[in-house]
Motif scaffolding. Structure first.
Motif, PDB file in Angstrom:
ATOM      1  N   LYS A 109       0.855  -1.188   0.000  1.00 22.56           N
ATOM      2  CA  LYS A 109       0.000   0.000   0.000  1.00 22.56           C
ATOM      3  C   LYS A 109       0.891   1.239   0.000  1.00 22.56           C
ATOM      4  O   LYS A 109       1.733   1.416   0.893  1.00 22.56           O
ATOM      5  N   PHE A 111       0.774   5.244   0.134  1.00 24.40           N
ATOM      6  CA  PHE A 111      -0.019   6.411   0.526  1.00 24.40           C
ATOM      7  C   PHE A 111       0.701   7.663   0.039  1.00 24.40           C
ATOM      8  O   PHE A 111       1.911   7.812   0.239  1.00 24.40           O
ATOM      9  N   SER A 112      -0.038   8.578  -0.605  1.00 25.80           N
ATOM     10  CA  SER A 112       0.569   9.805  -1.128  1.00 25.80           C
ATOM     11  C   SER A 112      -0.324  10.991  -0.791  1.00 25.80           C
ATOM     12  O   SER A 112      -1.539  10.939  -0.969  1.00 25.80           O
ATOM     13  N   TYR A 113       0.305  12.084  -0.317  1.00 19.93           N
ATOM     14  CA  TYR A 113      -0.484  13.204   0.178  1.00 19.93           C
ATOM     15  C   TYR A 113       0.327  14.498   0.091  1.00 19.93           C
ATOM     16  O   TYR A 113       1.433  14.579   0.626  1.00 19.93           O
ATOM     17  N   TYR A 143      -2.246   6.528   9.750  1.00 20.64           N
ATOM     18  CA  TYR A 143      -2.804   5.820   8.597  1.00 20.64           C
ATOM     19  C   TYR A 143      -1.945   4.588   8.305  1.00 20.64           C
ATOM     20  O   TYR A 143      -0.716   4.669   8.238  1.00 20.64           O
ATOM     21  N   ALA A 145      -0.204   2.250   6.269  1.00 20.52           N
ATOM     22  CA  ALA A 145       0.414   1.998   4.961  1.00 20.52           C
ATOM     23  C   ALA A 145       1.917   1.898   5.189  1.00 20.52           C
ATOM     24  O   ALA A 145       2.497   2.762   5.868  1.00 20.52           O
ATOM     25  N   LYS A 148       4.813   5.711   2.713  1.00 17.99           N
ATOM     26  CA  LYS A 148       4.088   6.981   2.699  1.00 17.99           C
ATOM     27  C   LYS A 148       4.924   8.038   1.976  1.00 17.99           C
ATOM     28  O   LYS A 148       6.112   8.204   2.271  1.00 17.99           O
ATOM     29  N   THR A 292       4.316   8.186  -7.941  1.00 20.59           N
ATOM     30  CA  THR A 292       3.205   8.806  -7.234  1.00 20.59           C
ATOM     31  C   THR A 292       3.532  10.264  -6.967  1.00 20.59           C
ATOM     32  O   THR A 292       4.681  10.698  -7.117  1.00 20.59           O
ATOM     33  N   PRO A 362      -5.680  12.870   0.018  1.00 17.33           N
ATOM     34  CA  PRO A 362      -4.719  11.764  -0.088  1.00 17.33           C
ATOM     35  C   PRO A 362      -5.178  10.748  -1.146  1.00 17.33           C
ATOM     36  O   PRO A 362      -6.375  10.571  -1.372  1.00 17.33           O
ATOM     37  N   VAL A 364      -4.312   6.569  -2.364  1.00 14.65           N
ATOM     38  CA  VAL A 364      -3.687   5.337  -1.881  1.00 14.65           C
ATOM     39  C   VAL A 364      -3.849   4.252  -2.935  1.00 14.65           C
ATOM     40  O   VAL A 364      -4.973   3.954  -3.365  1.00 14.65           O
ATOM     41  N   THR A 366      -2.909   0.166  -3.791  1.00 12.64           N
ATOM     42  CA  THR A 366      -2.457  -1.107  -3.230  1.00 12.64           C
ATOM     43  C   THR A 366      -2.075  -2.036  -4.370  1.00 12.64           C
ATOM     44  O   THR A 366      -2.899  -2.299  -5.265  1.00 12.64           O
TER      45      THR A 366
END
Length: 375
Positions: A109, A111-113, A143, A145, A148, A292, A362, A364, A366
């Motif tokens: 997973k 996660f990008s933000y 969160y 993941a 990140k 990402t 955000p 995400v 997977t």
């Protein structure tokens, strides 16, 4: 006499509307050709490409209006919309179910933000612990993941709540690559682009585009495999629609509009050059790649199309809905993306549009990572 004049006026406006409809259809088809062929990457062509959704709206209006006046004329805009759906429908709206892992592969997973400097946009908040900032920091820390990625990442060692790099390390994310690593040890500093990982990072590096924009990449050991994650933050779009609408006078509207158009123009030029550097890192990678970040460009752009021709887009493969990622006016755009190597099949992709701490949502993805050694 009045009846004849009325007929002439009706005929004139109907003919004028039909002529405008023809021009709109030609304009929309030109935008299709520019995006599909990508034969012209000039900033003016990019400006036409990103207007495709707006052209769709106007074509739909034409269909509705002609249905009440001359129904047979609605076929023109109807065909234009059908062509657009066939060519670009998958990058606009999709609906995929969540895939389940049924073998020994490992779900990765990512996660990008874009955290917008954690909202530290005032001198008071930079020098005092703010509940608003703490909520955002706690969210990204908790969160679940293993990998990140952040853009506009801020860190401060002078206030414990804002020493986010240290908090990540204490939370198990002992491996990281930062665009401006020196900022992580300063009382106040913009790290910019960052990757944090629970899995070991066997190699990583950074490339700056300007002070805060750039890319970082990390070769992450996941089971028996290694995946290269590239986190990017390309040049800003310069979107200030809200500021334009807040202008009370026409002169102010004109000034802000010119500013937006100028920023869009320079942004198109900068991102076209920056995406070429991202492509180089993809080509040089010995491992499967996940890209990402905040690309600051819509699915109807040179940047998106060039990336899409190298790697599949994760939203198109496993997303749901429209996937809008910008939490400000105009709001209905998707400028944060993930792209992945075809060998890393998708399990799920989500835009978390109920988290509104930042001006971005955000995202995400997977992925299924093979747990067998690669030859």
């Amino acid at each position: 006499m009045k009846l004849q004049i009325g007929r002439l006026v009706t005929f004139f406006f109907r003919s004028l509307f039909w002529s405008l409809n023809l021009l709109l259809a030609l304009y929309t088809l030109l935008a299709y050709w520019l995006l599909y062929s990508l034969s012209i990457e000039h900033w003016s062509a990019s400006m036409i490409m990103i207007s495709i959704p707006v052209a769709w709206v106007f074509n739909f209006i034409c269909i509705v209006l002609w249905l009440f006046v001359r129904p047979w004329r609605s076929w023109l805009s109807g065909l234009v919309l059908i062509v657009g759906i066939v060519l670009f429908g998958s990058r606009t709206f999709v609906w995929h179910s969540i895939e389940k892992l049924t073998d020994s592969s490992i779900p990765l997973k990512v996660f990008s933000y874009n955290v917008q400097s954690f909202g530290l946009d005032s001198d008071w908040e930079r020098s005092h612990s703010s509940p608003r900032v703490r909520r955002l920091v706690n969210y990204v820390l908790r969160y679940e993941a293993p990998v990140k990625c952040f853009q506009e990442f801020y860190n401060s060692t002078s206030i414990d709540d804002y020493d986010v790099v240290r908090h990540f390390q204490e939370s198990g994310y002992r491996h990281s690559v930062l665009l401006n690593p020196e900022a992580a040890n300063q009382p106040s500093g913009m790290v910019g682009v960052a990757i944090f990982s629970i899995y070991p990072i066997v190699h990583g590096d950074r490339e700056s585009f300007d002070r805060w924009n750039g890319l970082v990449w990390a070769d992450i050991k996941v089971g028996h495999d290694t995946v290269r994650v590239i986190n990017v933050h390309l040049q800003s779009m310069g979107i200030r629609v809200g500021k334009v609408l807040r202008q009370g006078q026409l002169a102010g509207v004109k000034h802000e509009t010119r500013g937006v158009l100028s920023a869009l123009r320079s942004g198109f030029i900068e991102r076209r050059e920056q995406v070429a550097r991202v492509e180089r890192h993809i080509r040089e990678s010995p491992h499967p790649v996940i890209v990402t970040g905040d690309h600051n460009d819509t699915p109807y752009s040179v940047v998106y199309e060039r990336m899409r021709r190298i790697l599949p887009n994760s939203f198109e493969e496993a997303g749901r809905g429209f996937g809008f990622t910008y939490n400000r006016l105009p709001g209905f755009i998707r400028i944060d993306h993930q792209f992945h190597d075809p060998s890393l099949s998708m399990l799920n992709f989500e835009t978390i549009n109920y988290i509104k701490y930042s001006d971005h949502y955000p995202i995400v993805g997977t992925y299924r990572v093979n747990n067998k050694p690669r030859k």
